[in-house]
Enzyme design. Sequence first.
Site, PDB file in Angstrom:
ATOM      1  N   HIS A   1      -5.320  37.767  64.604  1.00 50.84           N
ATOM      2  CA  HIS A   1      -5.893  37.218  63.362  1.00 50.84           C
ATOM      3  C   HIS A   1      -7.325  36.730  63.607  1.00 50.84           C
ATOM      4  O   HIS A   1      -8.239  37.042  62.827  1.00 50.84           O
ATOM      5  CB  HIS A   1      -4.980  36.085  62.887  1.00 50.84           C
ATOM      6  CG  HIS A   1      -5.438  35.359  61.660  1.00 50.84           C
ATOM      7  ND1 HIS A   1      -4.699  35.327  60.493  1.00 50.84           N
ATOM      8  CD2 HIS A   1      -6.550  34.606  61.417  1.00 50.84           C
ATOM      9  CE1 HIS A   1      -5.349  34.600  59.594  1.00 50.84           C
ATOM     10  NE2 HIS A   1      -6.474  34.150  60.130  1.00 50.84           N
ATOM     11  N   GLU A   2      -7.526  35.968  64.687  1.00 53.79           N
ATOM     12  CA  GLU A   2      -8.871  35.427  64.957  1.00 53.79           C
ATOM     13  C   GLU A   2      -9.847  36.529  65.343  1.00 53.79           C
ATOM     14  O   GLU A   2     -11.025  36.487  64.975  1.00 53.79           O
ATOM     15  CB  GLU A   2      -8.812  34.349  66.047  1.00 53.79           C
ATOM     16  CG  GLU A   2      -7.933  33.150  65.717  1.00 53.79           C
ATOM     17  CD  GLU A   2      -8.144  32.569  64.336  1.00 53.79           C
ATOM     18  OE1 GLU A   2      -9.271  32.618  63.817  1.00 53.79           O
ATOM     19  OE2 GLU A   2      -7.152  32.070  63.763  1.00 53.79           O
TER      20      GLU A   2
ATOM     21  N   CYS B   1      -4.252  31.230  56.596  1.00 52.26           N
ATOM     22  CA  CYS B   1      -5.606  31.160  57.148  1.00 52.26           C
ATOM     23  C   CYS B   1      -6.298  29.923  56.590  1.00 52.26           C
ATOM     24  O   CYS B   1      -6.201  29.658  55.383  1.00 52.26           O
ATOM     25  CB  CYS B   1      -6.382  32.420  56.764  1.00 52.26           C
ATOM     26  SG  CYS B   1      -8.090  32.427  57.334  1.00 52.26           S
ATOM     27  N   LEU B   2      -7.010  29.202  57.442  1.00 48.25           N
ATOM     28  CA  LEU B   2      -7.715  27.997  56.983  1.00 48.25           C
ATOM     29  C   LEU B   2      -8.779  28.334  55.939  1.00 48.25           C
ATOM     30  O   LEU B   2      -9.178  27.469  55.162  1.00 48.25           O
ATOM     31  CB  LEU B   2      -8.355  27.271  58.170  1.00 48.25           C
ATOM     32  CG  LEU B   2      -7.374  26.693  59.204  1.00 48.25           C
ATOM     33  CD1 LEU B   2      -8.143  26.086  60.383  1.00 48.25           C
ATOM     34  CD2 LEU B   2      -6.457  25.666  58.570  1.00 48.25           C
TER      35      LEU B   2
ATOM     36  N   GLY C   1      -5.540  28.322  64.872  1.00 47.25           N
ATOM     37  CA  GLY C   1      -6.630  29.156  65.353  1.00 47.25           C
ATOM     38  C   GLY C   1      -7.820  28.992  64.437  1.00 47.25           C
ATOM     39  O   GLY C   1      -7.659  28.713  63.242  1.00 47.25           O
TER      40      GLY C   1
ATOM     41  N   GLN D   1     -15.733  31.006  60.728  1.00 44.61           N
ATOM     42  CA  GLN D   1     -15.123  30.118  59.721  1.00 44.61           C
ATOM     43  C   GLN D   1     -15.864  28.792  59.584  1.00 44.61           C
ATOM     44  O   GLN D   1     -15.645  28.071  58.606  1.00 44.61           O
ATOM     45  CB  GLN D   1     -13.654  29.859  60.053  1.00 44.61           C
ATOM     46  CG  GLN D   1     -12.777  31.109  59.900  1.00 44.61           C
ATOM     47  CD  GLN D   1     -11.330  30.798  60.210  1.00 44.61           C
ATOM     48  OE1 GLN D   1     -10.921  30.831  61.351  1.00 44.61           O
ATOM     49  NE2 GLN D   1     -10.564  30.478  59.187  1.00 44.61           N
TER      50      GLN D   1
ATOM     51  N   HIS E   1     -11.247  38.150  62.320  1.00 43.19           N
ATOM     52  CA  HIS E   1     -12.348  37.378  61.704  1.00 43.19           C
ATOM     53  C   HIS E   1     -13.697  37.803  62.285  1.00 43.19           C
ATOM     54  O   HIS E   1     -14.709  37.799  61.589  1.00 43.19           O
ATOM     55  CB  HIS E   1     -12.164  35.875  61.975  1.00 43.19           C
ATOM     56  CG  HIS E   1     -11.290  35.169  60.983  1.00 43.19           C
ATOM     57  ND1 HIS E   1     -11.565  35.131  59.637  1.00 43.19           N
ATOM     58  CD2 HIS E   1     -10.153  34.430  61.153  1.00 43.19           C
ATOM     59  CE1 HIS E   1     -10.635  34.407  59.012  1.00 43.19           C
ATOM     60  NE2 HIS E   1      -9.766  33.986  59.901  1.00 43.19           N
TER      61      HIS E   1
HETATM   62 ZN   LIG Z   1      -8.042  32.972  59.482  1.00 39.25          ZN
END
Ligand SMILES: [Zn+2]
Length: 150
Positions: free
Chosen positions: A134-135, A92-93, A49, A54, A138
């Site tokens: 999660h997304e 998380c990226l 995701g 991000q 963000h």
């Molecule tokens: Zn994330």
Amino acid sequence: MFYMARLTIIKEGNPLLRKHSKPVDDFSPRVHELLDDMQETMLRANGVGIAAVQVGVLYRMAVLLTDEFGIVEIINPIIKAAKNLRVAGEGCLSCPGISGRVRRPHLVTVEFQDRNGQPHTQTFRGRDAVCCGHEMDHMDGILFIDKLQN
Ligand SMILES: [Zn+2]
């Protein structure tokens, strides 16, 4: 001509990640290209995701790699129903090297628009529901590390 580009993923500590993203009202080719680039960036980073913030864009949109539906783009998402709260592992990226357990609903029904502005309602289960939650966090400046369980 069609190509995808890999974008830079901003990391925890960058103040942009704490901002609230704004609703998307632009469904033009410019935004389609951004979504394509987000997908490419996510896949190359082995993520499941990625939210626009991000890659430094404060738009309420994200690309999910779901088990059930494959790639799903969610734009201006709203949770309509959420249940089956469970604790599961996440990463998380934007937080490389960190993982931990987070409590989230594992069944969520979400209203959102696609890249053409068309409305959809979809139910995500299990890991897909976690990814969606999660997304969406963000988009409100929330990181999974804020929610870590013991
Ligand atoms: Zn994330």
